[in-house]
Design a protein around this motif. Structure first.
Motif, PDB file in Angstrom:
ATOM      1  N   ALA A  16       2.906   2.498  66.912  1.00 51.17           N
ATOM      2  CA  ALA A  16       2.737   1.466  67.678  1.00 51.17           C
ATOM      3  C   ALA A  16       1.989   0.312  66.727  1.00 51.17           C
ATOM      4  CB  ALA A  16       1.951   1.821  68.886  1.00 51.17           C
ATOM      5  N   ALA A  17       0.900   0.703  66.178  1.00 52.27           N
ATOM      6  CA  ALA A  17       0.106  -0.150  65.289  1.00 52.27           C
ATOM      7  C   ALA A  17       1.096  -0.786  64.197  1.00 52.27           C
ATOM      8  CB  ALA A  17      -1.043   0.726  64.780  1.00 52.27           C
ATOM      9  N   ARG A  18       1.891   0.039  63.362  1.00 49.98           N
ATOM     10  CA  ARG A  18       2.689  -0.273  62.566  1.00 49.98           C
ATOM     11  C   ARG A  18       3.536  -1.561  62.970  1.00 49.98           C
ATOM     12  NH1 ARG A  18       4.059   5.399  59.643  1.00 49.98           N
ATOM     13  NH2 ARG A  18       2.327   5.257  58.354  1.00 49.98           N
ATOM     14  N   ALA A  19       4.298  -1.426  64.234  1.00 47.68           N
ATOM     15  CA  ALA A  19       4.878  -2.339  64.854  1.00 47.68           C
ATOM     16  C   ALA A  19       4.327  -3.611  64.926  1.00 47.68           C
ATOM     17  CB  ALA A  19       5.597  -1.913  66.106  1.00 47.68           C
ATOM     18  N   GLN A  20       3.170  -3.485  65.634  1.00 51.51           N
ATOM     19  CA  GLN A  20       2.059  -4.787  65.787  1.00 51.51           C
ATOM     20  C   GLN A  20       1.998  -5.261  64.384  1.00 51.51           C
ATOM     21  OE1 GLN A  20       1.249  -6.057  68.452  1.00 51.51           O
ATOM     22  NE2 GLN A  20       2.401  -4.580  69.673  1.00 51.51           N
TER      23      GLN A  20
END
Length: 470
Positions: A83-87
């Motif tokens: 999720a952090a990589r997507a952000q």
């Protein structure tokens, strides 16, 4: 003239937005750590911290491997990394131009009366018409003052924080499994000691019964011996509740069924080793402890957030363009006359917002101060954990040594009392008291050995783990 007027207006807007100056400076000096650990044992040696774990126990290695591949807590932590990589990917994409396409068919009917009744002679228009269009539009924020770049830096720092959080989950998971397996082996050792105690108590009860039947000893001796045997049976039965608790905990940690957990715990294991505590420096906690790394990454993210918030006081420059086709009959849609387009540049700058942006900057500055204090807290938490763990290893080793010496001494005393009793040189009560002391000391040795192994797992976790491949 118009160009000069536009440039003057743009300059005025830029100056109005820039008068507030750069973002506020927040002091984030790194904490000062001592030169060494106060409770580090003198016998600490330079070796891998992995020796502190029960890696020679097949139950630990198998359960740990299953947990790392299927534990829900670790899977959640890995999902948070994604999720952090997507952000972060979204924040990076915001710095690039965006291109969109659209197509439409529009039908329109016009009432001639809306233009009045005084139209010139011969002027007519279609009251119903259909338009066809296809368009490409593009927009780009030039990010001259680095607002979008700062947002991307913050998102990337949060990726690092999520990765460190996942490492902390892994560390805690392995520590919990190691501790549970050690507790299980400790229960097995306590059971062996209690069974030995029970056997000795039953033999004394048989001896007392024989002497009672022979009329050379009172029945009270037999009763006291049977009472000691009953006490050992009670302690043996009490171990079952601890086993159930440990199995349930391992089921939760590994996401494996009870039968599988018990099957793995049933594997034979070597006698637990008590390796020397590895030497370490307080400064190594900053690079080895995942919770410290996560706090440092969040501090970096808050710093980037503060810069991005402060950059909102400066103008935003945008470029936009569109290219399309517009026709009022489908056959003319791809003719040269149907091509339409536009190109524009825009500037947006705050002039009078009644303190909205300044309030957001103050909030971001407060968040950075809070992140710094959280970082300091994690550093001193790590320091305190390591000091505690080193102290526990030293204390547990001393307790184990004392308990082992007590066990050896009490066993000699019990054997001597038994010999003297059989030779008629001492009474039954002396034998029974000596045997009770010897029985209790055996279980204490098993428990002390378990605490010494547990202390080493705690030290492994406090130092940040690592050097472990499963």
């Amino acid at each position: 003239m118009r160009i000069r007027l536009a440039l003057s207006l743009a300059s005025a807007l830029a100056l109005a937005a820039c008068v507030a100056g750069p973002p506020p400076e927040i002091a984030t000096a790194p904490p000062e750590l001592p030169a060494s650990f106060a409770y580090q044992p003198e016998g600490a040696v330079a070796q891998s911290v992995a020796v502190l774990l029960p890696t020679g126990d097949p139950a630990f290695t198998d359960l740990a491997a299953l947990a790392l591949s299927d534990a829900p807590t670790l899977a959640q932590a890995l999902a948070r990394i994604d999720a952090a990589r997507a952000q972060a990917g979204r924040a990076g994409a915001e710095r690039l131009p965006s291109v969109n396409g659209s197509a439409s068919v529009t039908g329109q009917r016009t009432n001639p009366a809306q233009f009045g009744s005084g139209l010139p002679q011969g002027i007519a228009f279609d009251t119903e018409r259909v338009s066809y269009s296809a368009n490409l539009t593009a927009g780009w924020d030039l990010d001259l003052f680095g607002r979008l770049r700062a947002q991307e830096r913050a998102a990337l720092a949060r990726v690092d924080a999520a990765g460190a959080d996942a490492a902390a989950v892994r560390l805690g998971l392995l520590s919990e499994i190691a501790g549970s397996v050690i507790d299980w082996r400790t229960l097995e050792a306590r059971q062996r000691a209690l069974e030995s105690d029970l056997g000795a108590a039953e033999r004394l009860a048989q001896l007392a019964g024989s002497r009672e039947r022979a009329g050379i000893a009172p029945g009270f001796d037999r009763v006291r011996a049977e009472s000691a045997a009953a006490a050992s049976r009670t302690r043996l039965e009490a171990l079952e509740s601890e086993r159930a608790r440990l199995v349930g905990r391992l089921v939760t940690l590994t996401a494996q069924p009870t039968g599988k957990v018990r099957e793995l715990l049933a594997q034979p294991a070597p006698e637990p080793a008590q390796p020397a505590a590895p030497a370490s420096l307080p400064s190594q906690l900053l690079v080895n402890r995942p919770d410290v790394q996560a706090s440092a990454a969040r501090l970096a993210a808050s710093d980037a957030d503060l810069y991005a918030t402060a950059a909102r006081r400066f103008p935003q420059f945008n470029l936009s363009a569109s290219l399309g086709l517009l026709a009022f009959d489908l056959g003319s849609l791809f003719s040269g006359d149907s091509v339409v387009g536009s190109l524009a540049g825009g500037l947006l700058a705050p002039i009078l917002d009644f303190g909205r942006i300044e309030a957001e900057i103050d909030g971001a500055a407060a968040n950075k101060r809070a992140a710094f204090e959280a970082y300091r807290g994690s550093v001193f938490q790590a320091l305190g954990d390591a000091e505690t763990a080193y102290g526990l290893v030293t204390a547990a080793d001393a307790e184990l040594a004392a308990a082992s010496a007590e066990y050896a001494s009490s066993q000699r005393a019990a054997n001597l009392a038994d010999t003297r009793f059989r030779a008629g040189l001492s009474d039954f009560r002396t034998v029974l008291d000596a045997r009770r002391a010897a029985d209790a000391s055996g279980e204490r040795v098993a428990a002390a050995r378990g605490r010494a192994s547990r202390a080493r797992v705690l030290l492994w976790q406090a130092l940040g783990g690592s050097d472990l491949a499963l």
